[in-house]
Motif scaffolding. Structure first.
Motif, PDB file in Angstrom:
ATOM      1  N   ILE A   1     -42.127  -5.089 -50.659  1.00  0.00           N
ATOM      2  CA  ILE A   1     -42.004  -5.363 -52.382  1.00  0.00           C
ATOM      3  C   ILE A   1     -43.291  -4.762 -52.621  1.00  0.00           C
ATOM      4  O   ILE A   1     -44.582  -4.998 -51.889  1.00  0.00           O
TER       5      ILE A   1
ATOM      6  N   ASN B   1     -42.486 -14.523 -52.445  1.00  0.00           N
ATOM      7  CA  ASN B   1     -41.752 -13.611 -51.538  1.00  0.00           C
ATOM      8  C   ASN B   1     -42.984 -14.271 -49.750  1.00  0.00           C
ATOM      9  O   ASN B   1     -42.277 -13.236 -49.091  1.00  0.00           O
TER      10      ASN B   1
ATOM     11  N   LEU C   1     -43.926 -12.469 -57.759  1.00  0.00           N
ATOM     12  CA  LEU C   1     -43.645 -11.649 -56.732  1.00  0.00           C
ATOM     13  C   LEU C   1     -44.498 -12.539 -55.030  1.00  0.00           C
ATOM     14  O   LEU C   1     -43.882 -12.751 -54.410  1.00  0.00           O
TER      15      LEU C   1
END
Length: 151
Positions: free
Chosen positions: A102, A120, A116
């Motif tokens: 990512i 995640n 993010l």
């Protein structure tokens, strides 16, 4: 404010053919929790983390197998079984790294990076350009320093 304003530009990286021992040494001596894996052109192809290395050493139960009439069968595909063995016994970065990394663009807002990281459940984001070339890295700590800067 944007990620490019807080990212670390001097990033410690490894190559896919580096050893697991080199990764562990870099993580420990530089007090890092993860290392981007780059190719010869600086493109991010993976990431190796403390978790990847700890998983490799952990005593996790073997994958399930069935023995039927003297034959051994794996409920998962043979490919998944081989991937499991490689991850737990590999000696190279390419064996233990996470390939689906990512990443984030330097022009995203810091709040986007924070989202993010939380969504995640990760600790760091490689910052890449449109060609996936590594430009920097932003971590939870970098965002915390920005959010709670005590000037």
């Amino acid at each position: 404010m944007y990620i490019k304003d807080i990212m670390i530009r001097d990033v410690t990286t490894v190559k896919a053919d580096d050893t697991v021992e080199k990764c562990a040494n870099l993580l420990m001596t530089k007090h890092l929790s993860g290392l981007p894996v780059v190719d010869d052109k600086g493109k991010v192809i993976g990431i190796v983390t403390e978790g990847d290395l700890i998983r490799r050493a952990a005593r996790i139960k073997e994958p399930p197998v069935l023995e039927v009439l003297g034959g051994i069968f794996y409920p998962e595909t043979p490919k998944k079984f081989m991937e499991y063995l490689q991850k737990t016994m590999g000696n190279l970065t390419s064996d233990v790294m996470t390939e689906s990394v990512i990443t984030v663009s330097p022009d995203k807002e810091i709040e986007d990076a924070a989202t993010l990281l939380v969504k995640n459940k990760i600790k760091r984001l490689p910052v890449v350009d449109e060609n996936k070339n590594l430009m920097g890295i932003v971590s939870r700590k970098d965002i915390m320093n920005y959010l709670f800067d005590k000037e």
